[in-house]
Design an enzyme around this catalytic site. Structure first.
Site, PDB file in Angstrom:
ATOM      1  N   GLU A  97      -4.793   2.504  -3.984  1.00 52.58           N
ATOM      2  CA  GLU A  97      -3.418   2.597  -3.992  1.00 52.58           C
ATOM      3  C   GLU A  97      -2.878   1.254  -3.398  1.00 52.58           C
ATOM      4  O   GLU A  97      -1.638   1.247  -3.002  1.00 52.58           O
ATOM      5  CB  GLU A  97      -2.996   3.564  -3.296  1.00 52.58           C
ATOM      6  CG  GLU A  97      -3.229   3.476  -1.761  1.00 52.58           C
ATOM      7  CD  GLU A  97      -4.593   4.197  -1.226  1.00 52.58           C
ATOM      8  OE1 GLU A  97      -4.727   4.630   0.045  1.00 52.58           O
ATOM      9  OE2 GLU A  97      -5.594   4.364  -2.208  1.00 52.58           O
ATOM     10  N   ASP A 147       0.795  -1.134  -0.047  1.00 56.34           N
ATOM     11  CA  ASP A 147      -0.168   0.086  -0.036  1.00 56.34           C
ATOM     12  C   ASP A 147       1.021   1.148  -0.086  1.00 56.34           C
ATOM     13  O   ASP A 147       1.858   1.136   0.617  1.00 56.34           O
ATOM     14  CB  ASP A 147      -0.733   0.091   1.237  1.00 56.34           C
ATOM     15  CG  ASP A 147      -1.988   1.141   1.163  1.00 56.34           C
ATOM     16  OD1 ASP A 147      -3.231   0.770   0.870  1.00 56.34           O
ATOM     17  OD2 ASP A 147      -1.716   2.083   1.676  1.00 56.34           O
TER      18      ASP A 147
END
Length: 305
Positions: free
Chosen positions: A224, A181
């Site tokens: 993301e 992430d």
């Protein structure tokens, strides 16, 4: 258009080749059914049509085409038109040819006008076939590729992961899976705008793709969040491999509109435990390690062997 002509009589092959060449077709040849299969396997991605004699030694045309159709089915290839050529005009032979996988049946001696007309029709079919293949390729790409980054989308990533888990069970190879992430990505969007955020996502994926081994996979799981699959990896290499990806992301800022944007990633890693573990459990373990990486400072890899 590329045509495979199959006939055990050299004179007949030569006459066919001369006529088709004059019409502008590219020709490859085979002298019997077995050679026809071999030529098909070698050139299957280029062929548009097979013209094949029925009566031949070693393997007749019907048997050869049956084998070719089986190969196409096994490899999930698009249909390839086949025209049988025969001196027999018996209804039973024509029926057998169609049942064997043929699309048309011409009686020898073949009129050049009839052959030219048949080739024109087959050329149209070949054009439609090429367009269909290309359309299917585009649709498959759209269905499996993340539109922004060009990496595998979640659906494709999970499908690849299941395939690699099956391979790991079969061959006993170690399989590592990570979820990573981008840290504080919302701040990037809020500070520099969503265009900059998109540019960061694209650049991060490009950096990782450029450093993947053959057979490794990166995919976008959403927002993301991304995943990496490393099949056939040694235990002692796992932490170092994922830390290298962390460094690839963090060592250089992403430049967007002449602005340097610092980016880091937190990575959680899990190794497939074997037959008793499902894909969902494996991903959950990787996600738990990712959560730990973010909770303990970010820009780090967490892996519990």
């Amino acid at each position: 258009m590329k045509v495979l002509i199959v006939d055990d009589t050299k004179t007949d092959r030569l006459l066919l080749k001369l006529h088709l060449s004059k019409l502008g077709y590219e020709v490859i040849e085979a002298a019997n059914g077995q050679e026809a299969i071999e030529q098909f396997v070698e050139h299957s991605n280029e062929l548009d049509l097979i013209l094949i004699d029925v009566q031949m030694p070693y393997m007749n045309g019907f048997e050869a085409v049956k084998s070719i159709r089986e190969i196409q089915e096994q490899k999930k290839q698009e249909w390839l038109p086949v025209i049988f050529l025969s001196a027999s005009a018996e209804d039973t032979d024509i029926e057998e040819g169609i049942l064997a996988g043929g699309d048309d049946y011409l009686i020898k001696p073949i009129s050049q006008k009839v052959l030219s007309a048949k080739m024109l029709a087959m050329n149209r079919i070949a054009g439609m076939r090429r367009r269909l293949v290309e359309s299917n390729r585009i649709l498959n790409e759209l269905a499996t590729t993340d539109h922004l980054t060009g990496s595998a989308n979640r659906r494709a990533f999970e499908s690849i992961l299941e395939h690699e888990m099956s391979s790991s069970r079969r061959y006993g190879n170690r399989l590592a899976c990570a979820i990573f992430d981008l840290d504080k990505f919302k701040v990037i969007n809020d500070t520099f705008g969503h265009d900059a955020g998109d540019a960061v996502l694209v650049e991060v994926v490009n950096r990782i793709k450029a450093n993947l081994r053959e057979g490794d996979t990166v995919g976008r799981l959403g927002g993301e969040e991304f995943g990496i699959i490393l099949p056939n990896v040694e235990e002692g290499e796992i932490l170092a491999a994922f830390d290298r990806y962390r460094c690839i992301v963090a060592d250089q800022p992403v430049v967007h509109d002449s602005i340097n944007i610092a980016v880091t990633a937190s990575i959680g890693v899990a190794v497939y435990a074997g037959e008793e573990e499902s894909k969902e459990v494996l991903l959950k373990r990787a996600d738990e390690s990712l959560y730990e990486a973010k909770e303990t400072g970010r820009n780090r890899v967490v892996y519990h062997p």
